[in-house]
Write an enzyme that holds these catalytic residues in place. Structure first.
Site, PDB file in Angstrom:
ATOM      1  N   VAL A  51     -25.349  -5.442   5.935  1.00  0.00           N
ATOM      2  CA  VAL A  51     -24.395  -4.887   4.997  1.00  0.00           C
ATOM      3  C   VAL A  51     -24.942  -3.576   4.457  1.00  0.00           C
ATOM      4  O   VAL A  51     -26.141  -3.444   4.236  1.00  0.00           O
ATOM      5  CB  VAL A  51     -24.173  -5.862   3.821  1.00  0.00           C
ATOM      6  CG1 VAL A  51     -23.096  -5.345   2.897  1.00  0.00           C
ATOM      7  CG2 VAL A  51     -23.810  -7.228   4.342  1.00  0.00           C
ATOM      8  N   GLY A  52     -24.085  -2.603   4.212  1.00  0.00           N
ATOM      9  CA  GLY A  52     -24.526  -1.367   3.578  1.00  0.00           C
ATOM     10  C   GLY A  52     -23.980  -0.133   4.267  1.00  0.00           C
ATOM     11  O   GLY A  52     -23.187  -0.208   5.206  1.00  0.00           O
ATOM     12  N   ASN A  53     -24.437   0.977   3.766  1.00  0.00           N
ATOM     13  CA  ASN A  53     -23.983   2.287   4.178  1.00  0.00           C
ATOM     14  C   ASN A  53     -24.246   2.571   5.652  1.00  0.00           C
ATOM     15  O   ASN A  53     -23.383   3.051   6.388  1.00  0.00           O
ATOM     16  CB  ASN A  53     -24.789   3.282   3.326  1.00  0.00           C
ATOM     17  CG  ASN A  53     -23.977   4.472   2.954  1.00  0.00           C
ATOM     18  OD1 ASN A  53     -22.969   4.760   3.610  1.00  0.00           O
ATOM     19  ND2 ASN A  53     -24.385   5.158   1.910  1.00  0.00           N
ATOM     20  N   GLU A 105     -22.902 -12.377  10.376  1.00  0.00           N
ATOM     21  CA  GLU A 105     -22.810 -13.217   9.173  1.00  0.00           C
ATOM     22  C   GLU A 105     -21.685 -12.763   8.281  1.00  0.00           C
ATOM     23  O   GLU A 105     -20.938 -13.540   7.728  1.00  0.00           O
ATOM     24  CB  GLU A 105     -24.096 -13.087   8.335  1.00  0.00           C
ATOM     25  CG  GLU A 105     -25.326 -13.441   9.055  1.00  0.00           C
ATOM     26  CD  GLU A 105     -26.504 -12.711   8.447  1.00  0.00           C
ATOM     27  OE1 GLU A 105     -27.133 -13.300   7.566  1.00  0.00           O
ATOM     28  OE2 GLU A 105     -26.791 -11.588   8.851  1.00  0.00           O
ATOM     29  N   GLY A 112     -30.219 -13.192   6.848  1.00  0.00           N
ATOM     30  CA  GLY A 112     -30.088 -13.638   8.233  1.00  0.00           C
ATOM     31  C   GLY A 112     -30.789 -12.733   9.216  1.00  0.00           C
ATOM     32  O   GLY A 112     -30.713 -12.953  10.431  1.00  0.00           O
ATOM     33  N   LYS A 158     -37.060   6.934  -2.255  1.00  0.00           N
ATOM     34  CA  LYS A 158     -37.421   7.439  -3.583  1.00  0.00           C
ATOM     35  C   LYS A 158     -37.762   8.936  -3.546  1.00  0.00           C
ATOM     36  O   LYS A 158     -38.899   9.337  -3.810  1.00  0.00           O
ATOM     37  CB  LYS A 158     -38.583   6.634  -4.173  1.00  0.00           C
ATOM     38  CG  LYS A 158     -38.337   5.120  -4.258  1.00  0.00           C
ATOM     39  CD  LYS A 158     -37.308   4.758  -5.307  1.00  0.00           C
ATOM     40  CE  LYS A 158     -37.016   3.250  -5.273  1.00  0.00           C
ATOM     41  NZ  LYS A 158     -35.726   2.912  -5.869  1.00  0.00           N
TER      42      LYS A 158
HETATM   43  O1  0RQ Z   1     -33.531   0.980  -3.987  1.00  0.00           O
HETATM   44  O2  0RQ Z   1     -31.384   0.827  -5.113  1.00  0.00           O
HETATM   45  O3  0RQ Z   1     -33.498   1.008  -6.423  1.00  0.00           O
HETATM   46  O4  0RQ Z   1     -32.649   2.970  -5.116  1.00  0.00           O
HETATM   47  O5  0RQ Z   1     -34.327  -0.265  -1.344  1.00  0.00           O
HETATM   48  O6  0RQ Z   1     -32.238   0.846   0.092  1.00  0.00           O
HETATM   49  O7  0RQ Z   1     -31.753   2.765   1.583  1.00  0.00           O
HETATM   50  O8  0RQ Z   1     -29.939   1.862   0.041  1.00  0.00           O
HETATM   51  O9  0RQ Z   1     -30.740   0.619   2.099  1.00  0.00           O
HETATM   52  O10 0RQ Z   1     -29.008  -0.955   1.105  1.00  0.00           O
HETATM   53  O11 0RQ Z   1     -29.597  -0.893   3.575  1.00  0.00           O
HETATM   54  O12 0RQ Z   1     -31.166  -1.836   1.892  1.00  0.00           O
HETATM   55  C1  0RQ Z   1     -33.951  -3.632   3.515  1.00  0.00           C
HETATM   56  C2  0RQ Z   1     -33.204  -3.701   1.151  1.00  0.00           C
HETATM   57  C3  0RQ Z   1     -32.266  -1.987   2.721  1.00  0.00           C
HETATM   58  C4  0RQ Z   1     -31.624  -4.371   3.008  1.00  0.00           C
HETATM   59  C5  0RQ Z   1     -32.787  -3.429   2.601  1.00  0.00           C
HETATM   60  C6  0RQ Z   1     -35.174   0.838  -1.685  1.00  0.00           C
HETATM   61  C7  0RQ Z   1     -34.230   1.984  -1.931  1.00  0.00           C
HETATM   62  C8  0RQ Z   1     -33.109   1.272  -2.659  1.00  0.00           C
HETATM   63  C9  0RQ Z   1     -31.963  -0.118  -0.879  1.00  0.00           C
HETATM   64  P1  0RQ Z   1     -32.697   1.482  -5.257  1.00  0.00           P
HETATM   65  P2  0RQ Z   1     -31.110   1.611   0.910  1.00  0.00           P
HETATM   66  P3  0RQ Z   1     -30.007  -0.786   2.167  1.00  0.00           P
HETATM   67  C10 0RQ Z   1     -27.343  -9.303   6.690  1.00  0.00           C
HETATM   68  C11 0RQ Z   1     -28.811  -9.056   6.990  1.00  0.00           C
HETATM   69  C12 0RQ Z   1     -32.776  -7.807   4.285  1.00  0.00           C
HETATM   70  C13 0RQ Z   1     -31.608  -8.745   4.465  1.00  0.00           C
HETATM   71  C14 0RQ Z   1     -30.808  -8.477   5.719  1.00  0.00           C
HETATM   72  C15 0RQ Z   1     -31.994  -5.845   2.969  1.00  0.00           C
HETATM   73  C16 0RQ Z   1     -33.049  -0.062  -1.948  1.00  0.00           C
HETATM   74  O13 0RQ Z   1     -31.199  -4.038   4.297  1.00  0.00           O
HETATM   75  O14 0RQ Z   1     -31.982  -6.476   1.928  1.00  0.00           O
HETATM   76  O15 0RQ Z   1     -31.163  -7.690   6.573  1.00  0.00           O
HETATM   77  N1  0RQ Z   1     -32.358  -6.426   4.155  1.00  0.00           N
HETATM   78  N2  0RQ Z   1     -29.692  -9.164   5.844  1.00  0.00           N
HETATM   79  O16 0RQ Z   1     -34.834   2.978  -2.688  1.00  0.00           O
HETATM   80  C17 0RQ Z   1     -39.547   1.305  -1.564  1.00  0.00           C
HETATM   81  C18 0RQ Z   1     -39.319   1.650   0.733  1.00  0.00           C
HETATM   82  C19 0RQ Z   1     -37.908   1.487   0.583  1.00  0.00           C
HETATM   83  C20 0RQ Z   1     -37.419   1.219  -0.703  1.00  0.00           C
HETATM   84  C21 0RQ Z   1     -35.757   1.289   0.706  1.00  0.00           C
HETATM   85  N3  0RQ Z   1     -39.869   1.902   1.925  1.00  0.00           N
HETATM   86  N4  0RQ Z   1     -40.093   1.546  -0.364  1.00  0.00           N
HETATM   87  N5  0RQ Z   1     -38.238   1.125  -1.767  1.00  0.00           N
HETATM   88  N6  0RQ Z   1     -36.091   1.116  -0.581  1.00  0.00           N
HETATM   89  N7  0RQ Z   1     -36.862   1.540   1.432  1.00  0.00           N
HETATM   90  C22 0RQ Z   1     -26.913  -9.747   5.299  1.00  0.00           C
HETATM   91  C23 0RQ Z   1     -27.391 -11.111   4.887  1.00  0.00           C
HETATM   92  O17 0RQ Z   1     -28.343 -11.608   5.364  1.00  0.00           O
HETATM   93  C24 0RQ Z   1     -26.675 -11.887   3.868  1.00  0.00           C
END
Ligand code: 0RQ
Length: 503
Positions: free
Chosen positions: A269-271, A293, A387, A407
């Site tokens: 999910v996401g951008n 999912e 998932g 960041k």
């Molecule tokens: O934090 O909101 O405080 O700024 O993580 O990052 O770039 O907006 O990306 O929304 O795709 O999330 C892995 C969290 C990525 C997500 C993850 C910080 C960044 C921001 C979000 P802020 P982005 P996304 C299907 C599959 C696991 C579950 C999964 C996730 C926030 O994809 O939860 O895959 N995945 N499920 O600033 C520090 C880094 C960072 C970081 C990103 N290297 N260090 N902070 N961020 N990279 C769904 C289900 O399973 C239900």
């Protein structure tokens, strides 16, 4: 419209949310519906949170162990966390209040693969389920339940809970009846049989959930929307990530390694996933299937445009506009969407058999392709593995997508060694950032590092990562996966100390 509760037996159990919440006692294990902000109970958790707050004011201890399908919404995770009503949470959550408490060490959280939840509860690893609270779209004459916009673990909760509370939500489209496929063929080892699903759109189960009416202690009527995550249009970075991935998929089709209509897609999910889906449509891909999912806006668009023929899921994460579109054209979508329990939507046997193309986000990856999806600086959990592991290990292609920095550039998403590992180097085939795509397939570790250095790392961090790799390749104890142990996590420590990973 007609009454959604067509069983007179269960209609007689209708009570207020407060009266229903009164059935839940301190210390109980409570299993609720809900998956990525869809199909969660809207009223009983709020009433329970008020009850817990009152108990705390009166000096009483009142916390529950809370299980769901995946993430829920402010009315569930948020309200119960704010009331300090959750002692233990599993298996996935994204609520900021709960996250704050988890990272403060005051709320215990068990982050597990979403396909494991039902079976681990059946195995008895989590003890008894005291109460299930499940949202449905309606109740049939025979007392069976028409699921709403997620199924998640509801079959397991209804089968195993000692007491059941049902919320019937009038806001959910009545036409959703028939979209679900609840598989009742699961068994416990050593009695398991192959799951008879050969294509993403096969139907192998029933359209409703069974429940023993004797266990139903309360039925609550609600009329409220799912969380409706706002939709942000794709930014430039997401579009560039999507473009690299789509070019790669086209190349794989040309090489004959993928059919022209690809293989069933799984998308996080996401951008970035939304940008990938939009890019697939624009690039002329047709007749695609999804075995995933969550259905988010991008997949609805693809179904409507005929790019996607069919989508299998366990829940939705839609913007308000997409939700209206879904409800308005529910008869169209019912023919093309199949909702399953999450033990089936995420089943390793099926993901392996279908050969999914898994596309998920990540926090960081290291030189050798280990991926951290969950923990910032190795200790602070963001969401959970969800998932992503169910699909990453078992898919035809396991793809991870991320901007190269986070960041404001103070963090590189490509590091010497990941500070936490969710997906090992053995489970990762492709890593994509806005700079390019690292194809790690069939490569030994030092060649994987070359791919990541050449294609993924941000130019502002490349010299620093090259320098680490070069020195490690000379001085490492072993030369198979070169590392300088005192330095391997120094980038993370530097960020904690100075606010930047830059040397
Ligand atoms: O934090 O909101 O405080 O700024 O993580 O990052 O770039 O907006 O990306 O929304 O795709 O999330 C892995 C969290 C990525 C997500 C993850 C910080 C960044 C921001 C979000 P802020 P982005 P996304 C299907 C599959 C696991 C579950 C999964 C996730 C926030 O994809 O939860 O895959 N995945 N499920 O600033 C520090 C880094 C960072 C970081 C990103 N290297 N260090 N902070 N961020 N990279 C769904 C289900 O399973 C239900």
């Amino acid at each position: 419209s007609s009454d959604r509760i067509r069983s007179s037996l269960l209609r007689d159990r209708v009570v207020s949310a407060e009266a229903a919440a009164a059935f839940i006692q301190p210390g109980e294990t409570v299993a609720m519906s809900g998956f990525t902000g869809s199909g969660y109970p809207k009223a009983v958790p709020l009433a329970l949170a008020r009850r817990i707050e009152d108990a705390h004011v009166a000096g009483q201890d009142f916390r529950i162990r809370l299980m769901t399908g995946a993430s829920t919404a402010p009315e569930l995770d948020g309200a119960l966390a704010k009331a300090d009503g959750i002692a233990l949470r599993m298996p996935f959550q994204t609520d900021p209040d709960a996250r704050q408490r988890i990272n403060a060490g005051t709320l215990d959280y068990i982050d597990i693969h979403l396909s494991h939840v039902a079976q681990h509860v059946w195995f008895g690893f989590y003890g008894d389920i005291d109460t299930a609270v499940v949202e449905v779209a309606g109740i049939r004459e025979d007392g069976s339940l028409i699921p709403s916009t997620s199924i998640g673990n509801n079959k397991t909760w209804l089968d195993l809970a000692k007491k059941v509370i049902i919320e019937v939500n009038d806001w959910q489209p009545e036409g959703i009846d028939g979209m679900h496929d609840v598989y009742y063929g699961t068994a416990l080892p050593p009695h398991r049989k192959p799951i008879p699903l050969l294509h993403a759109d096969d139907r192998i189960g029933e359209t409703s959930l069974r429940v023993d009416p004797d266990k139903v202690v309360a039925v609550v009527r609600t009329n409220g929307p799912d969380r409706n995550s706002p939709f942000s249009p794709s930014d430039d970075t997401s579009k560039r990530i999507a473009a690299h991935l789509i070019e790669f998929l086209q190349h794989e089709v040309k090489k004959g390694r993928l059919p022209a209509n690809l293989l069933p897609l799984q998308s996080g999910v996401g951008n970035i996933p939304n940008a990938v889906l939009a890019g697939l449509s624009e690039s002329g891909f047709r007749d695609l299937a999804a075995f995933t999912e969550v259905i988010q806006d991008g997949m609805l668009d693809m179904l409507r445009d005929g790019v996607l023929r069919v989508a299998s899921c366990t829940g939705f994460a839609l913007s308000p506009a997409a939700n209206e579109e879904f409800k308005r054209n529910i008869d169209f979508y019912r023919e093309r969407i199949i909702m399953r329990t999450q033990e089936i939507s995420n089943h390793p046997e099926l993901v392996r058999r279908l050969g999914c193309i898994a596309m998920n986000g990540m926090i960081e990856a290291d030189l050798y392709g280990n991926v951290n999806s969950t923990h910032v600086m190795g200790s602070k959990i963001m969401n959970g593995i969800g998932g992503s592991g169910d699909f990453a290990r078992n898919s035809f292609l396991s793809i991870f997508l991320s901007p190269s920095t986070a960041k404001n550039g103070s963090i590189s998403a490509l590091v010497p060694m990941v500070s936490h590992v969710d997906h090992t180097e053995h489970d990762v085939s492709i890593i994509v950032t806005e700079h390019g795509l690292a194809d790690l397939r069939a490569l030994p570790p030092r060649h994987r590092a070359r791919q990541i250095l050449d294609h993924c790392v941000d130019p502002s961090y490349r010299p620093q990562l090259e320098d680490y790799f070069e020195r490690a390749s000379r001085a490492s104890f072993g030369k198979h996966t070169p590392h300088l142990l005192p330095e391997a996590l120094s980038w993370h420590q530097r960020w904690l100390d100075t606010g930047s990973m830059r040397a």
